[in-house]
Design a protein around this motif. Structure first.
Motif: not given
Length: 121
Positions: A114-121, A108-112, A65-78
């Motif tokens: 969390l991701q950054r805190a775990n090295g997912i950018n 999305i801001a929350y998930v991102r 779910y990193e931003p380069s694979h699932h952009a923010d709009e992917s979450f919106q659409r899901a």
């Protein structure tokens, strides 16, 4: 983030959590609002702090779910349309009722964060 601004997250139920993550000690205002919405609408399936749940739903704090694979709009659409199963064997995700685009933006801001805190950018 440096190590002083993170805390290890022990899943509430380690038997069902799919990943163990580091949770930031503090969140931005948007991510804090997103955490509240996530807990109300998403955590039942995706687990507390988006760690996923065995046999239920995937973790969102995951490289898939990193931003380069699932952009923010992917979450919106899901959230608005649902999504067909494609990365995980949990079945299709139904649309989530009761969330606006603005609500999902905060989630999305929350998930991102969390991701950054775990090295997912």
């Amino acid at each position: 983030m440096d190590s002083d601004s993170q805390v290890a997250q022990v899943p509430e139920d380690p038997t069902t959590a799919i990943v163990e993550i580091i949770v930031p000690v503090s969140l931005s205002a948007n991510a804090h609002a997103g955490k509240t919405a996530f807990e109300a609408k998403c955590s039942t399936c995706h687990g507390i702090n988006a760690v996923g749940q065995t046999d239920v739903a995937p973790p969102l704090v995951h490289k898939i779910y990193e931003p380069s694979h699932h952009a923010d709009e992917s979450f919106q659409r899901a959230v608005s349309l649902g999504v067909r199963q494609h990365h995980w064997p949990f079945g299709n995700m139904p649309p989530v009722e009761g969330l606006t685009r603005g609500d999902v933006t905060m989630i999305i801001a929350y998930v991102r964060e969390l991701q950054r805190a775990n090295g997912i950018n």
